[in-house]
Design a protein around this motif. Structure first.
Motif, PDB file in Angstrom:
ATOM      1  N   UNK A 152       2.335  11.509 -22.327  1.00  0.00           N
ATOM      2  CA  UNK A 152       2.493  10.158 -21.789  1.00  0.00           C
ATOM      3  C   UNK A 152       3.097  10.213 -20.393  1.00  0.00           C
ATOM      4  N   UNK A 153       2.438   9.564 -19.443  1.00  0.00           N
ATOM      5  CA  UNK A 153       2.817   9.677 -18.030  1.00  0.00           C
ATOM      6  C   UNK A 153       3.606   8.484 -17.522  1.00  0.00           C
ATOM      7  N   UNK A 154       3.643   7.394 -18.275  1.00  0.00           N
ATOM      8  CA  UNK A 154       4.337   6.170 -17.887  1.00  0.00           C
ATOM      9  C   UNK A 154       4.561   5.363 -19.164  1.00  0.00           C
ATOM     10  N   UNK A 155       5.323   4.292 -19.071  1.00  0.00           N
ATOM     11  CA  UNK A 155       5.686   3.566 -20.303  1.00  0.00           C
ATOM     12  C   UNK A 155       4.867   2.296 -20.513  1.00  0.00           C
ATOM     13  N   UNK A 156       3.768   2.144 -19.752  1.00  0.00           N
ATOM     14  CA  UNK A 156       2.946   0.937 -19.880  1.00  0.00           C
ATOM     15  C   UNK A 156       1.797   1.172 -20.852  1.00  0.00           C
ATOM     16  N   UNK A 157       1.139   2.300 -20.722  1.00  0.00           N
ATOM     17  CA  UNK A 157       0.098   2.718 -21.662  1.00  0.00           C
ATOM     18  C   UNK A 157       0.488   4.097 -22.189  1.00  0.00           C
ATOM     19  N   UNK A 158       1.051   4.121 -23.383  1.00  0.00           N
ATOM     20  CA  UNK A 158       1.575   5.371 -23.939  1.00  0.00           C
ATOM     21  C   UNK A 158       0.480   6.393 -24.198  1.00  0.00           C
ATOM     22  N   UNK A 159      -0.755   5.928 -24.318  1.00  0.00           N
ATOM     23  CA  UNK A 159      -1.877   6.803 -24.670  1.00  0.00           C
ATOM     24  C   UNK A 159      -2.597   7.340 -23.435  1.00  0.00           C
ATOM     25  N   UNK A 160      -1.883   7.416 -22.305  1.00  0.00           N
ATOM     26  CA  UNK A 160      -2.533   7.892 -21.080  1.00  0.00           C
ATOM     27  C   UNK A 160      -1.626   8.861 -20.339  1.00  0.00           C
TER      28      UNK A 160
ATOM     29  N   UNK B 215       0.830  -1.210   0.000  1.00  0.00           N
ATOM     30  CA  UNK B 215       0.000   0.000   0.000  1.00  0.00           C
ATOM     31  C   UNK B 215       0.863   1.258   0.000  1.00  0.00           C
ATOM     32  N   UNK B 216       1.949   1.207   0.748  1.00  0.00           N
ATOM     33  CA  UNK B 216       2.820   2.377   0.860  1.00  0.00           C
ATOM     34  C   UNK B 216       3.635   2.654  -0.400  1.00  0.00           C
ATOM     35  N   UNK B 217       3.555   1.757  -1.379  1.00  0.00           N
ATOM     36  CA  UNK B 217       4.186   2.032  -2.672  1.00  0.00           C
ATOM     37  C   UNK B 217       3.324   2.952  -3.530  1.00  0.00           C
ATOM     38  N   UNK B 218       2.037   3.057  -3.207  1.00  0.00           N
ATOM     39  CA  UNK B 218       1.094   3.769  -4.073  1.00  0.00           C
ATOM     40  C   UNK B 218       1.134   5.261  -3.785  1.00  0.00           C
ATOM     41  N   UNK B 219       1.500   6.036  -4.781  1.00  0.00           N
ATOM     42  CA  UNK B 219       1.559   7.489  -4.653  1.00  0.00           C
ATOM     43  C   UNK B 219       0.351   8.128  -5.338  1.00  0.00           C
ATOM     44  N   UNK B 220       0.196   9.408  -5.097  1.00  0.00           N
ATOM     45  CA  UNK B 220      -0.855  10.153  -5.794  1.00  0.00           C
ATOM     46  C   UNK B 220      -0.660  10.071  -7.307  1.00  0.00           C
ATOM     47  N   UNK B 221       0.589  10.059  -7.748  1.00  0.00           N
ATOM     48  CA  UNK B 221       0.859   9.976  -9.179  1.00  0.00           C
ATOM     49  C   UNK B 221       0.391   8.646  -9.748  1.00  0.00           C
ATOM     50  N   UNK B 222       0.497   7.577  -8.973  1.00  0.00           N
ATOM     51  CA  UNK B 222      -0.001   6.287  -9.441  1.00  0.00           C
ATOM     52  C   UNK B 222      -1.515   6.320  -9.646  1.00  0.00           C
ATOM     53  N   UNK B 223      -2.219   7.072  -8.800  1.00  0.00           N
ATOM     54  CA  UNK B 223      -3.664   7.209  -8.994  1.00  0.00           C
ATOM     55  C   UNK B 223      -3.961   8.052 -10.233  1.00  0.00           C
ATOM     56  N   UNK B 224      -3.157   9.070 -10.484  1.00  0.00           N
ATOM     57  CA  UNK B 224      -3.337   9.914 -11.664  1.00  0.00           C
ATOM     58  C   UNK B 224      -3.075   9.163 -12.962  1.00  0.00           C
ATOM     59  N   UNK B 225      -2.224   8.148 -12.896  1.00  0.00           N
ATOM     60  CA  UNK B 225      -1.788   7.462 -14.112  1.00  0.00           C
ATOM     61  C   UNK B 225      -2.371   6.060 -14.262  1.00  0.00           C
ATOM     62  N   UNK B 226      -3.269   5.650 -13.354  1.00  0.00           N
ATOM     63  CA  UNK B 226      -3.911   4.329 -13.378  1.00  0.00           C
ATOM     64  C   UNK B 226      -2.894   3.203 -13.199  1.00  0.00           C
ATOM     65  N   UNK B 227      -1.877   3.423 -12.389  1.00  0.00           N
ATOM     66  CA  UNK B 227      -0.851   2.406 -12.175  1.00  0.00           C
ATOM     67  C   UNK B 227      -0.727   2.043 -10.698  1.00  0.00           C
TER      68      UNK B 227
END
Length: 354
Positions: free
Chosen positions: A262-270, A139-151
């Protein structure tokens, strides 16, 4: 002789000045913003833009056929098309569905620039531990940015419920993209960090400054935004102008740039809850399959968009200074965000604007 020479020198300078004035470029049209609390909104015609008037009626016929309630096209802030269908009116509200995720992203950016939160901090810094049922270390790995980027790495197959029992660990945050309503926890982060309710902060920092109407309505534990169509267009105009409304930078332009690339390299279209066209691949809700090609091949490459359930749309095209919104029921079958409707709709739009 000196007097004659000066006379002709003067004529030469005047002549040069006149030529420069006649060849100077026409000033670029400034972006228009409608005033708050008024129904007045400047417009311009299809013909003034050199668009194809003959292609307008086929577009409108298609929109009506596909269960559309409203359709608005802005060019540089001015209304070019505004149409209502199937009994819907300009004053009626309709739900944004997941297109409203971009409202949450924008207000999160405002709270960050005001120093209330950092998007790189873990969510549990604001909500405390136990907001998920994941092991605390995960749980402590999850940042606000992860919520913004669906990761977030949380299980996206358990439905819309975002209670702790339903937020279960699948993968480490940042290693898996999955479309998940856990993003709504950002609203709780904003409320906790600002000491205000989500509604109050949203209204003060975004809704009221740009003259939107509407409200957040709770639906199965989620906040869904409802407004009239012009309010959606107002928000699209703010996005087109990189977070600036008239002379006020409501949300940092750097944040808006990050949100719409692009906010991360898993889904380039997000990006940050925005969908992005023009990338080499994309993923869709409820699947881990990667599709090759662009999100909407018939749309401009620089388009980014807010997409909501049953074909709620905000399309932004910076290169063409366009904001296009569509509200209504599902064009065909129920869908989470993107549908075949987007591609065909853009064929019809392109026939008008090209």
């Amino acid at each position: 002789m000196k007097i004659i020479a000066l006379f002709f020198t003067g004529l030469f300078l005047i002549s040069c000045g006149s030529d420069d004035a006649s060849t100077s470029p026409i000033p670029e049209e400034t972006m228009y913003f409608p005033d708050n609390g008024t129904s007045v909104w400047e417009s311009k015609s299809i013909t003034s833009l050199g668009w194809n008037q003959a292609a307008v009626q086929p577009l409108l016929d298609y929109l009506e056929l596909k269960n559309t309630k409203s359709f608005i096209v802005l060019h540089n802030g001015r209304i070019v098309m505004e149409n209502y269908f199937n009994g819907h009116t300009a004053n009626e509200s309709w739900y944004w569905a997941s297109a409203g995720k971009t409202l949450t992203a924008t207000v999160t950016g405002i709270a960050a620039q005001e120093g209330f939160l950092s998007i790189n901090n873990k969510v549990s810094d604001y909500l405390g531990t136990g907001w998920t049922s994941a092991p605390i270390a995960k749980e402590n790995l999850i940042t606000n940015k992860h919520l913004l980027t669906m990761t977030s790495g949380l299980n996206d197959a358990l439905g819309d419920d975002v209670s702790p029992a339903n937020l279960q660990y699948v993968a480490d945050a940042g290693t898996r993209w999955a479309y998940h309503n856990v993003y709504v926890k950002l609203q709780d982060v904003v409320a906790a960090s600002t000491g205000q309710t989500w509604d109050t902060y949203f209204n003060t920092k975004l809704k009221n400054p740009i003259g939107m109407n509407g409200m957040w309505i709770q639906n199965q534990g989620l906040s869904v935004y409802w407004s009239n169509s012009r309010s959606m267009a107002r928000f699209g105009l703010l996005a087109l102008n990189n977070g600036k409304w008239k002379d006020t930078q409501l949300v940092n332009s750097n944040f808006m740039q990050q949100a719409t690339t692009t906010s991360q390299n898993i889904n380039l279209a997000y990006g940050y809850l925005w969908w992005l066209n023009g990338k080499t691949s994309f993923k869709l809700p409820q699947t881990q399959f990667q599709f090759n090609g662009e999100l909407i091949p018939t749309a401009p490459n620089d388009l980014y968009c807010a997409l909501g359930k049953n074909d709620q749309k905000i399309y932004i095209v910076p290169s063409r200074k366009l904001v296009i919104i569509r509200m209504g029921n599902a064009a065909d079958n129920e869908n989470m965000a993107l549908s075949d409707f987007d591609e065909i709709l853009w064929e019809k739009i392109s026939a008008v604007i090209n």
